[in-house]
Motif scaffolding. Structure first.
Motif, mmCIF file in Angstrom:
data_model
loop_
_atom_site.group_PDB
_atom_site.id
_atom_site.type_symbol
_atom_site.label_atom_id
_atom_site.label_comp_id
_atom_site.label_asym_id
_atom_site.label_seq_id
_atom_site.Cartn_x
_atom_site.Cartn_y
_atom_site.Cartn_z
ATOM 1 N N PRO A 1087 0.820 -1.212 0.000
ATOM 2 C CA PRO A 1087 0.000 0.000 0.000
ATOM 3 C C PRO A 1087 0.857 1.267 0.000
ATOM 4 O O PRO A 1087 2.021 1.264 0.407
ATOM 5 C CB PRO A 1087 -0.804 -0.126 1.297
ATOM 6 C CG PRO A 1087 0.090 -0.930 2.192
ATOM 7 C CD PRO A 1087 0.831 -1.886 1.310
ATOM 8 N N LEU A 1088 0.234 2.330 -0.459
ATOM 9 C CA LEU A 1088 0.879 3.640 -0.391
ATOM 10 C C LEU A 1088 0.521 4.250 0.962
ATOM 11 O O LEU A 1088 -0.365 5.093 1.093
ATOM 12 C CB LEU A 1088 0.391 4.532 -1.542
ATOM 13 C CG LEU A 1088 0.995 5.942 -1.610
ATOM 14 C CD1 LEU A 1088 2.518 5.888 -1.719
ATOM 15 C CD2 LEU A 1088 0.402 6.712 -2.780
ATOM 16 N N ASP A 1089 1.239 3.819 1.993
ATOM 17 C CA ASP A 1089 0.912 4.264 3.345
ATOM 18 C C ASP A 1089 1.645 5.561 3.662
ATOM 19 O O ASP A 1089 2.432 6.087 2.861
ATOM 20 C CB ASP A 1089 1.266 3.182 4.356
ATOM 21 C CG ASP A 1089 2.678 2.645 4.173
ATOM 22 O OD1 ASP A 1089 3.469 3.320 3.482
ATOM 23 O OD2 ASP A 1089 2.985 1.552 4.689
ATOM 24 N N SER A 1090 1.388 6.067 4.826
ATOM 25 C CA SER A 1090 1.971 7.367 5.221
ATOM 26 C C SER A 1090 3.485 7.279 5.339
ATOM 27 O O SER A 1090 4.206 8.243 5.046
ATOM 28 C CB SER A 1090 1.364 7.822 6.548
ATOM 29 O OG SER A 1090 1.584 6.828 7.550
ATOM 30 N N SER A 1091 4.008 6.122 5.763
ATOM 31 C CA SER A 1091 5.462 6.001 5.909
ATOM 32 C C SER A 1091 6.159 6.106 4.559
ATOM 33 O O SER A 1091 7.209 6.757 4.438
ATOM 34 C CB SER A 1091 5.809 4.673 6.584
ATOM 35 O OG SER A 1091 5.393 3.582 5.771
ATOM 36 N N LEU A 1092 5.578 5.474 3.516
ATOM 37 C CA LEU A 1092 6.185 5.558 2.189
ATOM 38 C C LEU A 1092 6.092 6.973 1.639
ATOM 39 O O LEU A 1092 7.061 7.494 1.054
ATOM 40 C CB LEU A 1092 5.483 4.563 1.245
ATOM 41 C CG LEU A 1092 6.004 4.522 -0.184
ATOM 42 C CD1 LEU A 1092 7.482 4.126 -0.211
ATOM 43 C CD2 LEU A 1092 5.210 3.526 -1.038
ATOM 44 N N GLN A 1093 4.947 7.632 1.844
ATOM 45 C CA GLN A 1093 4.811 9.015 1.380
ATOM 46 C C GLN A 1093 5.822 9.910 2.087
ATOM 47 O O GLN A 1093 6.473 10.766 1.452
ATOM 48 C CB GLN A 1093 3.396 9.517 1.654
ATOM 49 C CG GLN A 1093 2.324 8.868 0.791
ATOM 50 C CD GLN A 1093 0.977 9.529 0.987
ATOM 51 O OE1 GLN A 1093 0.871 10.745 1.034
ATOM 52 N NE2 GLN A 1093 -0.051 8.703 1.130
ATOM 53 N N THR A 1094 5.946 9.733 3.374
ATOM 54 C CA THR A 1094 6.898 10.561 4.137
ATOM 55 C C THR A 1094 8.324 10.328 3.656
ATOM 56 O O THR A 1094 9.107 11.283 3.493
ATOM 57 C CB THR A 1094 6.786 10.222 5.630
ATOM 58 O OG1 THR A 1094 5.444 10.414 6.074
ATOM 59 C CG2 THR A 1094 7.725 11.094 6.450
#
Length: 1203
Positions: A1087-1094
């Motif tokens: 998934p494109l989770d918040s950790s990857l976005q950050t």
């Protein structure tokens, strides 16, 4: 169109619509036709035509509503059908037909979706509600006495006068012009079409003596809702008699009046078949109903849940289907008269008349039981050579009648010995008719069509029919059963006995008819005046008469034997196929005995399932230490010819050929049947053998010939049935052919050799030993002369010879082929060809030659470093078959055949000189001779291994095994980024291998091994290898998506690997990592989770030095990697706008002025976003704020030059 709209209105409200339209139209038509001068005018007022058309459409409603207007309608019809204007009387006839159909047919009067109405219920509330089949409440129109009286009243005032007028024309008392005759025929035809439902079918005495039976063969008459009134005039019979008189009159006096003949043919068809519905119209309505049903059905409600209107339509179709059931009708004298008339028209002068009459005639022959038996002599009489007065039109018409319609079985191939026994010889003898001329192309094509359809569609006709005593007992019990009660009397014992006696007599008669047909065809072939086309036809049909249950007469055996050396190549081909069947027919049965495998192996079979090589089936394996080299060993061993027995399980009752019974040396001539003697005498004749071999060794089609299985079956049958009786005569020919390198000669010796090996299956040991003493030098000689054109034939020959044979019986052949196939004495092509031939033989034996596979692998391993490409490719293919049985399946024991793991371990040891290189190139360094020699040998070995991997990926039973995956690092070092002509063979093969291996199904235990190899290569010094890791990873994930998702830890490893390569120093690698990340996000691999976005946003915000000259490469790479990651997020949602996308787009827009390559990446991403979201932009823009839309507009819309 307006008339159709008025018809629709009349359907909905019949009484109101008829009140408005019928009086008005009748008044206008009466007013116009009151002028007597109009009666004879060729063109009439359009107002009259319009009102006639309108009236003909609005009368297609419920007949009971029209009764009050019967006087007006009768008055209009009696005037308008006699108008001279063709358009006017055509519309009047249409009005007549529709009026009669409305009064005479049975049909539903309403199609409401619900049974209620507007008064009691609001129909909109029942929208889409399925109808109740058990309580549809269908309202039917059934013709009542008043309606029937009006129908027959119209017929008496309109049809009867026309029939009298036609009779007057025939007798000459009242002659008519052709136009007047067409008008009368139109009235008759439309009266028949309108009132056909109330007219009883044609009746009369039956045609007797067509077939004898103890069972009543009368037709089953289905009730269609009409009770025929016998007191009324039978107009169908009157029309039949009148049309027959008119037909013969026209054919005698004016045969060129084809328009009238067309109408008469249509009327004859309707007289026989029409009872209210035409087959063509019914099929069209059925197709339309099926389409509507499919489009309106609701699967959520379950099956057969349709609205009421559809169910009513289906009921009407079922009613019409019942009316059209005419197959199996009784054949009566009146039908015979009509069929004779149709045959007369089918053989008349004009082609269109013939064609239409033939269609009706063929349909009638398929309708009336056994009618073809009555008509066949009349058709064949036109083909008889003695009938010299036949015209070419009659000849062609008769042939077309026998050809039949293309949608059904041809009449010339019916399942009736009497029929076929007359038709086939007559078709062959018609070649002697003076009318027959092959110079006319149409006749030649017609004969070809008949022959082709018989060859393709002829079904074998039974000779022996038997009814067992058990079947008779069950039938008696059913007949005596009270539930349900039988409508027939139970046959007495005398009747049953007589029936069985008749059946036995019928079988004897059928056998005689079969033999008579064969002899008749042979008599035709003996006529020297018979044209070549008809000789080929007779030969083809004679070959169709080969049967398993009845021997072919000796004269036919003699003909096919002689035809093996016929001048015509097509007849020779048919004779070869037929002789193979004859020899199969003459095959003597071999004795079989039952054996128990545990008695042979000495080990009892376990209760559970145990598959594969084991001690219990080891006695079936090829063992060079225990080969049957002597008579004693040959007799002591149990040979099992079926190679699949024993690997998985044993047959319940294992029957093998008895080895204790000594085979007969040769079948004595005195014990041979007559057919066997004929074959023996001819194949014992040296001149016949010389001529046969000469023909078989001729070239047929240049460059397209191949191993012929029919010739192989011929020689297999000869050597199986007669032993080695013919071998002395064939031996010199075989030796001569083997030494001749020509393609056709080599192919001939291939076919005979394969037949000889397979035919010697039941020979004695002494004969087999002598055979191989002759065959081994012969095969050696032939293989030394192998060429590009013949190596596939030799591969097929050896594979065919080894198919379904115990390998221990063929040990001479296998030992011969195993003798140094890569000797290098000849060219590289010869080495590759010998391997191909050996591969063909071993592949047929599957698991039973593990020793030979081990010996072959040990022989090939030192020779894997081949220089020649064709040899490497062949070695790769052979290795695939060597390791074919090495599979890991449940309940399967490890195979005794070679194992891939051990082979790969040895190969990797020899490839060590290449493991330390960052990239492997196909060139030789000259500095260090020793290193160069080792490296060169390793490169050659790697090329061969690549060929093996490519071949095994498509042919093995399983996906790449764990040991093959150990070769991945080497492949990544070879594979180039782009395919280019300048790249050599090794690089292209490596790329193909990676593609095939990435598509393979991975087991969960293999995933860590693959990822470890990918992680290792991700740290390689070669950016080409790192790039290839990403392409491999994409395909591997998509082909094993669900397997990988079941192991979350491996998903994290893949995510980490992609992010690592996203930070690669090489631009091409980073771009491919962006594409890979986008694909993985799109298929929701992670998934494109918040950790990857950050993480991606942090990378994209990496600070760069302000001075351009001081750009740090590491910082630029990190910033570019972050931008690429954000771009991958945008590209992963090409057709929607998730919640996170607007902010990421804003983040990307801030990098539009960054240095290259960041700027170019942002522009490409924004351009792709605009392309994929353009179609639904009005919907997508709702996800953005006004400020974001303003920024996007500035980014996505090009500025105007004039702004």
């Amino acid at each position: 169109m307006v008339a159709d709209m008025c018809r629709a209105a009349a359907k909905c409200h019949p009484s109101e619509s008829l009140r408005l339209f019928v009086p008005h139209c009748c008044s206008v038509i009466s007013h116009i036709t009151d002028n007597e001068e109009l009666q004879n005018e060729d063109e009439l007022d359009k107002e009259l035509l319009w009102n006639l058309q309108l009236l003909s459409e609005v009368t297609r409603v419920d007949g009971k509503q029209m009764l009050k207007y019967q006087g007006d309608l009768e008055r209009i019809l009696r005037v308008c059908v006699r108008l001279r204007c063709k358009r006017a009387y055509t519309l009047a006839c249409s009005l007549l037909e529709h009026t009669l159909r409305s009064f005479s047919l049975i049909y539903p009067t309403e199609y409401r979706s619900t049974s209620g109405g507007f008064v009691t219920d609001l129909p909109i509330r029942d929208w889409g509600r399925p109808g109740d089949v058990a309580a549809l409440g269908v309202r039917w129109h059934v013709p009542g006495p008043e309606e029937e009286s009006f129908v027959f009243h119209l017929l008496s005032h309109l049809l009867h006068p026309e029939l009298q007028r036609i009779k007057g024309h025939v007798s000459g008392e009242q002659p008519m012009s052709r136009e007047e005759l067409l008008q009368s025929l139109a009235i008759v035809q439309h009266c028949l079409l309108g009132a056909g439902n109330l007219l009883p079918p044609l009746d009369g005495p039956h045609v007797s003596d067509l077939v004898s039976s103890m069972v009543n063969l009368g037709e089953v008459k289905l009730y269609i809702g009409v009770d025929y009134d016998a007191s009324r005039e039978n107009y169908r019979e009157s029309i039949c008699q009148t049309m027959r008189l008119l037909l013969h009159h026209i054919l005698e006096h004016s045969e060129d009046d084809t328009k009238s003949l067309f109408v008469i043919i249509k009327i004859i068809s309707d007289l026989m078949f029409f009872r209210g519905t035409h087959k063509k119209e019914f099929d069209s309505r059925w197709k339309s109903f099926t389409l509507v049903k499919k489009s309106m059905e609701n699967r959520l409600l379950g099956k057969k849940q349709h609205i009421r209107a559809l169910l009513i339509d289906r009921i009407l179709l079922q009613h019409e289907m019942r009316k059209m059931v005419v197959e199996g009708s009784e054949y009566k004298v009146v039908h015979r008269d009509l069929l004779c008339d149709l045959l007369l028209l089918s053989t008349s002068t004009y082609s269109q008349v013939r064609s239409r009459a033939q269609n009706v005639l063929i349909a009638a022959l398929g309708t009336y039981s056994f009618s073809y038996r009555d008509l066949i002599p009349r058709i064949l009489q036109l083909l008889s050579p003695q009938h010299t007065s036949v015209t070419q039109q009659q000849f062609k018409g008769a042939l077309y009648c026998l050809l039949g319609m293309y949608s059904g079985i041809p009449m010339a191939s019916a399942r009736d010995w009497e029929w076929v026994g007359q038709v086939w010889p007559a078709l062959v003898r018609c070649g002697l008719s003076p009318t027959m001329s092959l110079e006319k192309p149409s006749i030649g094509r017609l004969l070809d069509d008949i022959t082709d359809r018989i060859l393709r569609q002829h079904d074998t006709i039974g000779i022996n029919f038997t009814v067992s005593e058990g079947c008779v007992e069950v039938a008696i019990q059913i007949a005596q059963s009270k539930i349900p009660t039988s409508c027939l009397e139970v046959p007495s014992k005398e009747e049953i006995k007589e029936g069985l006696q008749r059946q036995r007599i019928r079988n004897v008669v059928a056998a005689r008819k079969y033999e008579k047909l064969v002899n008749d065809l042979l008599d035709c072939l003996e006529d020297r005046d018979l044209p070549w086309k008809f000789e080929h036809m007779a030969t083809d049909w004679l070959s169709l008469l080969l049967r398993e249950d009845h021997p072919l007469p000796p004269d036919a055996v003699l003909y096919f034997t002689q035809s093996l050396v016929h001048d015509s190549i097509s007849i020779r081909k048919v004779a070869i196929s037929a002789m193979a069947g004859i020899l199969k027919q003459l095959k003597r049965p071999s004795k079989k005995v039952a054996v128990k495998p545990s008695d042979i192996s000495g080990i009892e079979e376990p209760d559970g399932l145990c598959v594969g090589d084991r001690e219990r089936n080891r006695w079936l394996q090829y063992d060079s230490n225990n080969l049957p080299l002597t008579q004693e060993k040959w007799d002591s061993q149990c040979f099992v010819e079926k190679t699949h027995w024993g690997y998985y399980s044993w047959p319940r009752e294992m029957m093998i050929y008895a080895s204790s019974e000594k085979p007969k040396d040769d079948l004595p001539y005195e014990e041979m049947s007559e057919g066997e003697k004929i074959i023996f005498e001819y194949f014992s004749d040296p001149e016949f053998i010389d001529q046969l071999i000469e023909f078989l060794s001729l070239e047929d089609r240049k460059g397209k010939d191949s191993f012929n299985p029919r010739r192989f079956l011929l020689f297999k049958g000869l050597f199986r049935n007669y032993g080695d009786a013919f071998l002395p005569l064939l031996r010199p020919h075989l030796e001569q052919l083997a030494s001749d390198p020509h393609e056709s000669s080599q192919r001939c010796v291939c076919e005979i050799t394969a037949g000889l090996i397979r035919g010697s299956k039941h020979w004695s040991f002494s004969k087999v030993e002598k055979l191989w003493q002759f065959l081994c030098p012969l095969i050696k000689t032939a293989l030394t002369n192998i060429t590009v054109e013949t190596y596939t034939d030799w591969g097929t020959c050896i594979a065919t010879a080894c198919e379904g044979r115990d390998p221990r019986k063929l040990h001479w052949l296998f030992e011969l082929l195993m003798e140094s196939p890569l000797s290098g004495e000849g060219s590289s092509f010869r080495d590759a060809s010998l391997l191909y031939v050996l591969q063909g033989g071993l592949a047929q034996q599957q698991w039973r030659v593990s020793e030979l596979l081990h010996r072959l692998l040990a022989y090939l391993e030192p020779k894997l470093t081949q220089v020649y490409k064709n040899v490497r490719e062949r070695i790769g293919s052979v290795l695939t078959y060597i390791f074919m049985i090495d599979v890991a399946l449940p309940h399967t024991r490890p195979t005794t055949s070679p194992h891939v793991a051990e082979f790969v371990t040895r190969v990797l040891e020899r490839l060590k000189p290449l493991t330390s290189e960052p990239e492997i190139h196909n060139h030789v360094h000259e500095e260090n001779t020793q290193e160069t020699d080792e490296r060169t040998q390793a490169v050659k070995l790697l090329k061969t291994v690549l060929k093996w991997l490519m071949t095994s990926a498509g042919r093995t039973f399983t996906t790449p095994v764990q040991q093959q995956l150990q070769l991945l690092p080497l492949l990544f070092k070879i594979a180039p980024v782009e395919i280019d002509e300048s790249y050599d063979e090794m690089k292209q093969d490596a790329r193909t291998c990676l593609s095939l291996m990435s598509q393979g199904l991975l087991y969960p235990e293999h995933i860590p091994l693959v990822l470890a190899a990918l992680e290792e290569m991700a740290g390689s010094r070669s950016w080409h290898a790192r790039f290839s890791v990403l392409t491999y990873l994409q395909i591997m994930v998509f082909y094993n998506l669900f397997t990988l998702l079941s192991v979350p830890a491996e998903v994290l490893r893949i995510r980490k690997l992609v992010m690592q390569l996203l930070l690669d120093e090489q631009l091409e690698v980073r771009d491919m990592a962006c594409t890979t990340l986008s694909g993985l996000l799109q298929c929701q691999f992670f998934p494109l989770d918040s950790s990857l976005q950050t993480q991606l946003q942090t990378l994209s915000q990496t600070c760069l030095p302000k001075a351009r000259g001081e750009l740090a490469s590491t910082d630029l790479v990190r910033r570019h990697a972050g931008v690429l990651g954000l771009s991958a997020c945008i590209l992963s949602s090409p057709y929607d706008v998730p919640d996170w996308m607007p902010q990421i787009l804003m983040d990307l827009s801030s990098h539009l002025n960054d240095p290259q390559p960041i700027e170019m990446t942002v522009k490409k991403t924004l351009s792709e976003f605009r392309r994929t979201h353009h179609d639904n932009w009005q919907e997508h823009r709702q996800c953005f704020t006004d400020d974001q839309l303003l920024v996007l507009t500035d980014l996505l819309v090009s500025p105007c030059y004039y702004a």
